[in-house]
Motif scaffolding. Sequence first.
Motif, PDB file in Angstrom:
ATOM      1  N   LEU A 273      -8.662  -4.564 -20.903  1.00 51.19           N
ATOM      2  CA  LEU A 273      -7.699  -3.465 -20.899  1.00 51.19           C
ATOM      3  C   LEU A 273      -7.085  -3.269 -22.290  1.00 51.19           C
ATOM      4  O   LEU A 273      -6.889  -2.136 -22.727  1.00 51.19           O
ATOM      5  CB  LEU A 273      -6.612  -3.704 -19.858  1.00 51.19           C
ATOM      6  N   ARG A 274      -6.809  -4.362 -22.967  1.00 50.28           N
ATOM      7  CA  ARG A 274      -6.275  -4.241 -24.336  1.00 50.28           C
ATOM      8  C   ARG A 274      -7.297  -3.562 -25.251  1.00 50.28           C
ATOM      9  O   ARG A 274      -6.950  -2.713 -26.070  1.00 50.28           O
ATOM     10  CB  ARG A 274      -5.902  -5.609 -24.876  1.00 50.28           C
TER      11      ARG A 274
ATOM     12  N   ASN B 207      -7.553   0.134 -24.421  1.00 49.62           N
ATOM     13  CA  ASN B 207      -6.411   0.872 -24.948  1.00 49.62           C
ATOM     14  C   ASN B 207      -6.430   0.992 -26.472  1.00 49.62           C
ATOM     15  O   ASN B 207      -5.782   1.865 -27.033  1.00 49.62           O
ATOM     16  CB  ASN B 207      -5.106   0.253 -24.463  1.00 49.62           C
TER      17      ASN B 207
ATOM     18  N   TYR C 146     -14.264   0.747 -26.715  1.00 52.14           N
ATOM     19  CA  TYR C 146     -14.825   0.896 -25.373  1.00 52.14           C
ATOM     20  C   TYR C 146     -16.021  -0.016 -25.106  1.00 52.14           C
ATOM     21  O   TYR C 146     -16.156  -0.539 -23.996  1.00 52.14           O
ATOM     22  CB  TYR C 146     -15.179   2.358 -25.107  1.00 52.14           C
TER      23      TYR C 146
ATOM     24  N   LEU D 254      -5.408   6.512 -13.995  1.00 47.64           N
ATOM     25  CA  LEU D 254      -6.694   6.426 -14.682  1.00 47.64           C
ATOM     26  C   LEU D 254      -7.680   7.438 -14.112  1.00 47.64           C
ATOM     27  O   LEU D 254      -8.371   8.125 -14.863  1.00 47.64           O
ATOM     28  CB  LEU D 254      -7.262   5.004 -14.580  1.00 47.64           C
TER      29      LEU D 254
ATOM     30  N   LYS E  53      -6.915   8.795 -22.775  1.00 48.68           N
ATOM     31  CA  LYS E  53      -5.634   8.104 -22.583  1.00 48.68           C
ATOM     32  C   LYS E  53      -5.842   6.616 -22.301  1.00 48.68           C
ATOM     33  O   LYS E  53      -6.843   6.212 -21.725  1.00 48.68           O
ATOM     34  CB  LYS E  53      -4.868   8.729 -21.406  1.00 48.68           C
ATOM     35  N   PRO E  54      -4.870   5.789 -22.680  1.00 46.88           N
ATOM     36  CA  PRO E  54      -4.955   4.359 -22.370  1.00 46.88           C
ATOM     37  C   PRO E  54      -4.752   4.105 -20.875  1.00 46.88           C
ATOM     38  O   PRO E  54      -4.210   4.948 -20.157  1.00 46.88           O
ATOM     39  CB  PRO E  54      -3.819   3.752 -23.194  1.00 46.88           C
ATOM     40  N   VAL E  55      -5.184   2.954 -20.452  1.00 48.68           N
ATOM     41  CA  VAL E  55      -4.951   2.510 -19.074  1.00 48.68           C
ATOM     42  C   VAL E  55      -3.547   1.933 -19.017  1.00 48.68           C
ATOM     43  O   VAL E  55      -3.192   1.062 -19.814  1.00 48.68           O
ATOM     44  CB  VAL E  55      -5.967   1.426 -18.649  1.00 48.68           C
ATOM     45  N   LYS E  56      -2.752   2.420 -18.087  1.00 46.93           N
ATOM     46  CA  LYS E  56      -1.412   1.878 -17.909  1.00 46.93           C
ATOM     47  C   LYS E  56      -1.525   0.685 -16.961  1.00 46.93           C
ATOM     48  O   LYS E  56      -2.137   0.780 -15.903  1.00 46.93           O
ATOM     49  CB  LYS E  56      -0.481   2.946 -17.334  1.00 46.93           C
TER      50      LYS E  56
END
Length: 167
Positions: free
Chosen positions: A16-17, A20, A24, A93, A121-124
């Motif tokens: 995830l880091r 973000n 990828y 997402l 967009k980043p994953v929250k």
Amino acid sequence: MSDCNGTLHPRARDGLRLFNAGEYFEAHEALEDAWNAEEGDAKDLYRGILQIAVTYLHITRGNYNGALKVYQRSRKWLNGLPDICKGVHIGQLRGDADKVIEEVQRLGPERIREFDPVLLKPVKWEEGNHVYICDRCGSKMYEKNCKVTCPNCGNRFDCSDLNIYFD
């Protein structure tokens, strides 16, 4: 999914880091490690997110057909998940990825290189209480007196190591 109340595998947090940060390919690799280590329903969570990472990778490389194909595959894994699973905002997402694909389709294969990466967009996500998973054998580790120990293989960290391996 019954596993959504647990915590993320350490490699999933790494993934995830990386996601973000726009890394990828590397996010896919880390999430794949978590997916392979997982025995429960969280496999779908990790697999779905890694498919979105691959979708975004295809977009950044101008691969229209690859982006659409992998995005469709991701839906199989993400659609069955609740909006929040293991602290990951899956509903957001899904919505973000839908908007990305709408723009990709609007541009078409001829203009995909005009895609605005700001739309990626980043994953929250939020981390709850730490549950440490052994990076050697995948077992749950236990914390006591500033030591985290794997009861299965004996792998051990102390509190000064935790932010290196688990933050």
